[in-house]
Write a protein that holds these residues in place. Structure first.
Motif, PDB file in Angstrom:
ATOM      1  N   GLY A 248      -2.774  16.846  -9.018  1.00 43.04           N
ATOM      2  CA  GLY A 248      -2.785  15.688  -9.917  1.00 43.04           C
ATOM      3  C   GLY A 248      -2.135  14.477  -9.278  1.00 43.04           C
ATOM      4  O   GLY A 248      -2.604  13.346  -9.446  1.00 43.04           O
ATOM      5  N   ALA A 249      -1.071  14.707  -8.530  1.00 43.78           N
ATOM      6  CA  ALA A 249      -0.402  13.607  -7.830  1.00 43.78           C
ATOM      7  C   ALA A 249      -1.327  12.994  -6.785  1.00 43.78           C
ATOM      8  O   ALA A 249      -1.401  11.764  -6.645  1.00 43.78           O
ATOM      9  N   ALA A 250      -2.055  13.823  -6.056  1.00 42.96           N
ATOM     10  CA  ALA A 250      -2.977  13.313  -5.035  1.00 42.96           C
ATOM     11  C   ALA A 250      -4.127  12.534  -5.669  1.00 42.96           C
ATOM     12  O   ALA A 250      -4.526  11.483  -5.157  1.00 42.96           O
ATOM     13  N   ILE A 251      -4.622  12.990  -6.792  1.00 40.20           N
ATOM     14  CA  ILE A 251      -5.735  12.306  -7.455  1.00 40.20           C
ATOM     15  C   ILE A 251      -5.307  10.940  -7.962  1.00 40.20           C
ATOM     16  O   ILE A 251      -5.998   9.935  -7.740  1.00 40.20           O
ATOM     17  N   VAL A 252      -4.177  10.875  -8.632  1.00 35.51           N
ATOM     18  CA  VAL A 252      -3.725   9.586  -9.169  1.00 35.51           C
ATOM     19  C   VAL A 252      -3.318   8.641  -8.041  1.00 35.51           C
ATOM     20  O   VAL A 252      -3.573   7.434  -8.112  1.00 35.51           O
ATOM     21  N   SER A 253      -2.732   9.162  -6.989  1.00 34.83           N
ATOM     22  CA  SER A 253      -2.373   8.321  -5.855  1.00 34.83           C
ATOM     23  C   SER A 253      -3.612   7.740  -5.190  1.00 34.83           C
ATOM     24  O   SER A 253      -3.662   6.543  -4.869  1.00 34.83           O
ATOM     25  N   ALA A 254      -4.632   8.550  -4.979  1.00 30.58           N
ATOM     26  CA  ALA A 254      -5.873   8.061  -4.376  1.00 30.58           C
ATOM     27  C   ALA A 254      -6.558   7.046  -5.281  1.00 30.58           C
ATOM     28  O   ALA A 254      -7.100   6.038  -4.801  1.00 30.58           O
ATOM     29  N   ALA A 255      -6.517   7.287  -6.582  1.00 26.60           N
ATOM     30  CA  ALA A 255      -7.132   6.332  -7.511  1.00 26.60           C
ATOM     31  C   ALA A 255      -6.387   5.000  -7.509  1.00 26.60           C
ATOM     32  O   ALA A 255      -7.016   3.934  -7.524  1.00 26.60           O
TER      33      ALA A 255
ATOM     34  N   VAL B  28       0.833  -1.203   0.000  1.00 27.68           N
ATOM     35  CA  VAL B  28       0.000   0.000   0.000  1.00 27.68           C
ATOM     36  C   VAL B  28       0.867   1.251   0.000  1.00 27.68           C
ATOM     37  O   VAL B  28       0.606   2.199  -0.750  1.00 27.68           O
ATOM     38  N   LEU B  29       1.898   1.275   0.820  1.00 29.00           N
ATOM     39  CA  LEU B  29       2.774   2.450   0.869  1.00 29.00           C
ATOM     40  C   LEU B  29       3.495   2.657  -0.455  1.00 29.00           C
ATOM     41  O   LEU B  29       3.602   3.784  -0.947  1.00 29.00           O
ATOM     42  N   GLY B  30       3.981   1.580  -1.044  1.00 26.78           N
ATOM     43  CA  GLY B  30       4.655   1.697  -2.338  1.00 26.78           C
ATOM     44  C   GLY B  30       3.719   2.141  -3.449  1.00 26.78           C
ATOM     45  O   GLY B  30       4.091   2.939  -4.319  1.00 26.78           O
ATOM     46  N   THR B  31       2.483   1.656  -3.425  1.00 27.06           N
ATOM     47  CA  THR B  31       1.506   2.052  -4.435  1.00 27.06           C
ATOM     48  C   THR B  31       1.145   3.528  -4.296  1.00 27.06           C
ATOM     49  O   THR B  31       0.987   4.227  -5.300  1.00 27.06           O
ATOM     50  N   GLY B  32       1.029   4.005  -3.073  1.00 26.14           N
ATOM     51  CA  GLY B  32       0.720   5.419  -2.870  1.00 26.14           C
ATOM     52  C   GLY B  32       1.813   6.337  -3.397  1.00 26.14           C
ATOM     53  O   GLY B  32       1.535   7.327  -4.072  1.00 26.14           O
ATOM     54  N   VAL B  33       3.054   5.978  -3.117  1.00 19.82           N
ATOM     55  CA  VAL B  33       4.185   6.799  -3.586  1.00 19.82           C
ATOM     56  C   VAL B  33       4.298   6.729  -5.116  1.00 19.82           C
ATOM     57  O   VAL B  33       4.453   7.749  -5.786  1.00 19.82           O
ATOM     58  N   ALA B  34       4.201   5.521  -5.667  1.00 24.40           N
ATOM     59  CA  ALA B  34       4.318   5.371  -7.118  1.00 24.40           C
ATOM     60  C   ALA B  34       3.182   6.089  -7.840  1.00 24.40           C
ATOM     61  O   ALA B  34       3.398   6.730  -8.883  1.00 24.40           O
ATOM     62  N   GLY B  35       1.978   5.998  -7.307  1.00 23.23           N
ATOM     63  CA  GLY B  35       0.849   6.698  -7.915  1.00 23.23           C
ATOM     64  C   GLY B  35       1.030   8.202  -7.885  1.00 23.23           C
ATOM     65  O   GLY B  35       0.716   8.897  -8.853  1.00 23.23           O
ATOM     66  N   ALA B  36       1.548   8.721  -6.788  1.00 20.74           N
ATOM     67  CA  ALA B  36       1.769  10.163  -6.685  1.00 20.74           C
ATOM     68  C   ALA B  36       2.856  10.630  -7.647  1.00 20.74           C
ATOM     69  O   ALA B  36       2.714  11.676  -8.292  1.00 20.74           O
ATOM     70  N   LEU B  37       3.923   9.873  -7.749  1.00 16.25           N
ATOM     71  CA  LEU B  37       4.986  10.256  -8.687  1.00 16.25           C
ATOM     72  C   LEU B  37       4.499  10.194 -10.128  1.00 16.25           C
ATOM     73  O   LEU B  37       4.820  11.059 -10.952  1.00 16.25           O
ATOM     74  N   PHE B  38       3.705   9.180 -10.439  1.00 12.69           N
ATOM     75  CA  PHE B  38       3.160   9.074 -11.795  1.00 12.69           C
ATOM     76  C   PHE B  38       2.170  10.212 -12.070  1.00 12.69           C
ATOM     77  O   PHE B  38       2.171  10.794 -13.161  1.00 12.69           O
ATOM     78  N   GLY B  39       1.344  10.538 -11.089  1.00 10.61           N
ATOM     79  CA  GLY B  39       0.414  11.655 -11.252  1.00 10.61           C
ATOM     80  C   GLY B  39       1.121  12.983 -11.428  1.00 10.61           C
ATOM     81  O   GLY B  39       0.708  13.819 -12.236  1.00 10.61           O
ATOM     82  N   ASP B  40       2.206  13.172 -10.699  1.00 12.48           N
ATOM     83  CA  ASP B  40       2.999  14.390 -10.852  1.00 12.48           C
ATOM     84  C   ASP B  40       3.627  14.444 -12.239  1.00 12.48           C
ATOM     85  O   ASP B  40       3.646  15.491 -12.879  1.00 12.48           O
ATOM     86  N   PHE B  41       4.118  13.312 -12.706  1.00 15.02           N
ATOM     87  CA  PHE B  41       4.714  13.263 -14.042  1.00 15.02           C
ATOM     88  C   PHE B  41       3.683  13.598 -15.122  1.00 15.02           C
ATOM     89  O   PHE B  41       3.958  14.379 -16.036  1.00 15.02           O
ATOM     90  N   ILE B  42       2.498  13.036 -15.005  1.00 15.65           N
ATOM     91  CA  ILE B  42       1.449  13.280 -16.003  1.00 15.65           C
ATOM     92  C   ILE B  42       1.032  14.748 -16.008  1.00 15.65           C
ATOM     93  O   ILE B  42       0.949  15.373 -17.072  1.00 15.65           O
ATOM     94  N   THR B  43       0.758  15.311 -14.841  1.00 18.03           N
ATOM     95  CA  THR B  43       0.311  16.701 -14.809  1.00 18.03           C
ATOM     96  C   THR B  43       1.431  17.670 -15.175  1.00 18.03           C
ATOM     97  O   THR B  43       1.188  18.688 -15.822  1.00 18.03           O
ATOM     98  N   HIS B  44       2.664  17.328 -14.806  1.00 22.73           N
ATOM     99  CA  HIS B  44       3.781  18.188 -15.203  1.00 22.73           C
ATOM    100  C   HIS B  44       3.974  18.150 -16.717  1.00 22.73           C
ATOM    101  O   HIS B  44       4.278  19.172 -17.334  1.00 22.73           O
ATOM    102  N   SER B  45       3.793  16.984 -17.318  1.00 21.29           N
ATOM    103  CA  SER B  45       3.918  16.873 -18.772  1.00 21.29           C
ATOM    104  C   SER B  45       2.791  17.614 -19.487  1.00 21.29           C
ATOM    105  O   SER B  45       3.000  18.197 -20.545  1.00 21.29           O
ATOM    106  N   ALA B  46       1.601  17.594 -18.915  1.00 15.56           N
ATOM    107  CA  ALA B  46       0.462  18.233 -19.559  1.00 15.56           C
ATOM    108  C   ALA B  46       0.459  19.751 -19.368  1.00 15.56           C
ATOM    109  O   ALA B  46       0.133  20.493 -20.297  1.00 15.56           O
ATOM    110  N   LEU B  47       0.824  20.216 -18.180  1.00 15.36           N
ATOM    111  CA  LEU B  47       0.707  21.639 -17.873  1.00 15.36           C
ATOM    112  C   LEU B  47       2.002  22.417 -18.010  1.00 15.36           C
ATOM    113  O   LEU B  47       1.977  23.636 -18.157  1.00 15.36           O
ATOM    114  N   GLY B  48       3.125  21.734 -17.921  1.00 12.83           N
ATOM    115  CA  GLY B  48       4.417  22.401 -18.031  1.00 12.83           C
ATOM    116  C   GLY B  48       4.932  22.862 -16.681  1.00 12.83           C
ATOM    117  O   GLY B  48       4.300  22.659 -15.643  1.00 12.83           O
TER     118      GLY B  48
END
Length: 89
Positions: A63-70, A33-53
């Protein structure tokens, strides 16, 4: 960029820790669970950073919080036992 990624990882860890504290009976092993939360947040940050700049740190953390929660929600098991009815013959 490094601080943004670190902040996202800490946010994912915090969300996962809260999930483990409140829903421990419905989640698998704590380390997963802890690893999934961190990985989801990093992936969400990557996606939103790529989309918004660059320069949109609050939105990237959102975006990191949303993807991590999902991603954490995908680990949840049903609260009770599933009742299966047999089909009438």
């Amino acid at each position: 960029m490094i601080l943004e990624a670190l902040g996202s990882a800490l946010l994912g860890l915090l969300l996962a820790w809260v999930a483990v504290r409140r829903l421990a009976h419905r989640l698998p092993a704590r380390i997963l669970v802890l690893g999934t939360g961190v990985a989801g947040a990093l992936f969400g940050d990557f996606i939103t950073h790529s989309a918004l700049g660059p320069g949109t740190a609050p939105l990237n953390l959102l975006g990191a919080a949303i993807v991590s929660a999902a991603s954490l929600s995908l680990l949840l098991r049903p609260a009770g036992r599933l009742r299966r009815r047999s089909a009438p013959a």
